[in-house]
Design an enzyme around this catalytic site. Structure first.
Site, PDB file in Angstrom:
ATOM      1  N   LYS A   1      24.599  -5.629  -1.424  1.00  0.00           N
ATOM      2  CA  LYS A   1      26.043  -5.975  -1.410  1.00  0.00           C
ATOM      3  C   LYS A   1      26.712  -5.454  -0.143  1.00  0.00           C
ATOM      4  O   LYS A   1      27.924  -5.514  -0.015  1.00  0.00           O
ATOM      5  CB  LYS A   1      26.738  -5.335  -2.617  1.00  0.00           C
ATOM      6  CG  LYS A   1      26.253  -5.822  -3.958  1.00  0.00           C
ATOM      7  CD  LYS A   1      26.990  -5.029  -5.054  1.00  0.00           C
ATOM      8  CE  LYS A   1      26.225  -5.061  -6.358  1.00  0.00           C
ATOM      9  NZ  LYS A   1      26.654  -3.981  -7.267  1.00  0.00           N
TER      10      LYS A   1
ATOM     11  N   ARG B   1       0.808  -1.218   0.000  1.00  0.00           N
ATOM     12  CA  ARG B   1       0.000   0.000   0.000  1.00  0.00           C
ATOM     13  C   ARG B   1       0.848   1.279   0.000  1.00  0.00           C
ATOM     14  O   ARG B   1       0.635   2.175  -0.821  1.00  0.00           O
ATOM     15  CB  ARG B   1      -0.901   0.053   1.260  1.00  0.00           C
ATOM     16  CG  ARG B   1      -2.132  -0.778   1.186  1.00  0.00           C
ATOM     17  CD  ARG B   1      -2.495  -1.295   2.571  1.00  0.00           C
ATOM     18  NE  ARG B   1      -1.593  -2.378   2.886  1.00  0.00           N
ATOM     19  CZ  ARG B   1      -1.864  -3.641   2.591  1.00  0.00           C
ATOM     20  NH1 ARG B   1      -3.021  -3.960   2.128  1.00  0.00           N
ATOM     21  NH2 ARG B   1      -0.975  -4.587   2.816  1.00  0.00           N
ATOM     22  N   THR B   2       1.791   1.363   0.946  1.00  0.00           N
ATOM     23  CA  THR B   2       2.517   2.627   1.123  1.00  0.00           C
ATOM     24  C   THR B   2       3.405   2.904  -0.090  1.00  0.00           C
ATOM     25  O   THR B   2       3.426   4.026  -0.620  1.00  0.00           O
ATOM     26  CB  THR B   2       3.364   2.555   2.408  1.00  0.00           C
ATOM     27  OG1 THR B   2       2.548   2.033   3.464  1.00  0.00           O
ATOM     28  CG2 THR B   2       3.898   3.905   2.793  1.00  0.00           C
TER      29      THR B   2
ATOM     30  N   ARG C   1      11.190   3.755   3.916  1.00  0.00           N
ATOM     31  CA  ARG C   1      10.671   2.714   4.819  1.00  0.00           C
ATOM     32  C   ARG C   1      11.840   1.841   5.226  1.00  0.00           C
ATOM     33  O   ARG C   1      12.647   1.420   4.384  1.00  0.00           O
ATOM     34  CB  ARG C   1       9.613   1.856   4.167  1.00  0.00           C
ATOM     35  CG  ARG C   1       9.362   0.597   5.024  1.00  0.00           C
ATOM     36  CD  ARG C   1       8.144  -0.139   4.699  1.00  0.00           C
ATOM     37  NE  ARG C   1       6.957   0.608   5.002  1.00  0.00           N
ATOM     38  CZ  ARG C   1       5.735   0.037   5.043  1.00  0.00           C
ATOM     39  NH1 ARG C   1       5.605  -1.252   4.829  1.00  0.00           N
ATOM     40  NH2 ARG C   1       4.672   0.760   5.314  1.00  0.00           N
TER      41      ARG C   1
ATOM     42  N   HIS D   1       4.620   5.555  11.803  1.00  0.00           N
ATOM     43  CA  HIS D   1       4.130   5.422  10.423  1.00  0.00           C
ATOM     44  C   HIS D   1       3.196   6.623  10.213  1.00  0.00           C
ATOM     45  O   HIS D   1       1.974   6.504  10.166  1.00  0.00           O
ATOM     46  CB  HIS D   1       3.390   4.098  10.267  1.00  0.00           C
ATOM     47  CG  HIS D   1       3.146   3.679   8.850  1.00  0.00           C
ATOM     48  ND1 HIS D   1       3.319   4.522   7.771  1.00  0.00           N
ATOM     49  CD2 HIS D   1       2.721   2.492   8.328  1.00  0.00           C
ATOM     50  CE1 HIS D   1       3.023   3.863   6.659  1.00  0.00           C
ATOM     51  NE2 HIS D   1       2.656   2.637   6.962  1.00  0.00           N
TER      52      HIS D   1
HETATM   53  N1   CP Z   1      -0.390  -0.228   6.063  1.00  0.00           N
HETATM   54  C1   CP Z   1       0.773  -0.414   5.447  1.00  0.00           C
HETATM   55  O1   CP Z   1       1.771   0.229   5.748  1.00  0.00           O
HETATM   56  O2   CP Z   1       0.761  -1.373   4.466  1.00  0.00           O
HETATM   57  P1   CP Z   1       2.013  -1.777   3.585  1.00  0.00           P
HETATM   58  O3   CP Z   1       3.003  -2.473   4.481  1.00  0.00           O
HETATM   59  O4   CP Z   1       1.461  -2.703   2.522  1.00  0.00           O
HETATM   60  O5   CP Z   1       2.613  -0.542   2.991  1.00  0.00           O
END
Ligand code: CP
Length: 313
Positions: free
Chosen positions: A85, A57-58, A107, A135
């Protein structure tokens, strides 16, 4: 409003900044929804999506968000890059800087990685989830979705259920809700409640059934098995029975209340399939709203004074 430099933690925001993101996302929602058209707001800007941990999603919504605003996008994951590496985080950051990116969306499985990156780079850093820490864009898209259903969130009651200990979503969510004046109750297996929760300014309830009749939102957290290196509850079946939401518990909610989940879901554990697919669940809508909210974040970090919707037909 104090301008945003980075978006690393909801803790760094004040209510006016949260509202600026939500109001901008509201303006951008029609554009986020378009399949082909974009606006030229970020033309000439380069957004790098640096995803060192898995995401559906993100990652995809940041990609779409940047493209809807006409930015160029570089998608970078650990696999297939020199990170695999053994290249250090610092050298990866300096390499991106040398290529002239205007913003990095990061992320990482490591709490603190986005903050570290912000010390290496001058450009805005957007945290797309770091370890157990934060998040922020998930929390912003969640409060955006709640506000679309319930109106202003001051005084609303949000019940957050499940694996709070391992959840960066829970930490960001509680902070965003409190900035907007909402009341939060946590319901969790005692082993999955962090000791620091006493300082979060929330209520903690032992029984889910007791709090549901008074909830405006029930927000289910994913059981994060990948972060569990010991047993935190007896079995998935036991978890579903005590902390999961099924049809019986759905019926305890007031008629206007909504069911939310950040995804990915463990169907049959924290939520049954019939609840996930019911018209009370807004889980798919959360994903759609995520594009508009991430567009708003990119816009506020990168655009200067340009109108968010300038050039839209
Ligand atoms: N909610 C969320 O962060 O989903 P993803 O890990 O798929 O990005």
């Amino acid at each position: 409003m104090r301008p945003l430099r980075d978006l690393i933690s909801i803790e760094d925001l004040d209510p006016s900044q949260v509202l600026a993101v939500l109001d901008t996302a509201e303006q951008l929602l029609p554009i986020a929804d378009r399949r082909r058209n974009s606006v030229p707001t970020l033309r000439g800007k380069v957004v790098c999506n640096l995803f060192l941990e898995d995401s559906t999603r993100t990652r995809i919504s940041f990609d779409l968000a940047a493209k809807r605003l006409s930015a160029e996008v570089i998608n970078f994951s650990a696999k297939g890059s020199s990170v695999s590496k053994g290249e250090s985080f610092k050298d990866t950051a300096l390499t991106l800087d040398a290529m002239g990116v205007d913003c990095v969306v990061v992320r990482s499985g490591s709490s603190g990685a986005p903050l570290q990156l912000s010390r290496y780079l001058e450009v805005p850093i957007l945290n797309a989830g770091d370890g157990w820490h934060q998040h922020p864009t998930q929390a912003l898209l969640d409060v955006f979705t709640m506000r679309r259903h319930l109106g202003e969130l001051a005084g609303r009651h949000v019940v957050v259920v499940g694996d709070v200990l391992h959840s960066r979503v829970a930490r960001s969510e509680v902070q965003a809700l409190k900035l907007l004046g909402a009341r939060v109750t946590l319901v969790s297996p005692p082993t999955l409640l962090p000791p620091s929760v006493a300082s979060w300014g929330v209520e903690v309830a032992g029984e889910l059934d007791a709090v549901l009749p008074d909830a405006d939102v029930v927000y289910l957290l994913r059981v994060q098995r990948e972060r569990m290196h010991r047993a935190f509850f007896p079995t998935s079946r036991e978890y579903a029975r005590v902390w999961g939401v099924d049809e019986r518990r759905l019926a305890l909610l007031p008629e206007h209340a909504i069911v939310m989940h950040p995804g990915p879901m463990n169907r049959g554990v924290e939520i049954t399939a019939d609840v996930a697919d019911s018209d009370r669940a807004v889980i798919v809508e959360q994903v759609t709203n995520g594009i508009a909210v991430r567009m708003a974040c990119l816009y506020l970090l990168l655009s200067g004074d340009a109108d968010a919707t300038e050039g839209s037909a």
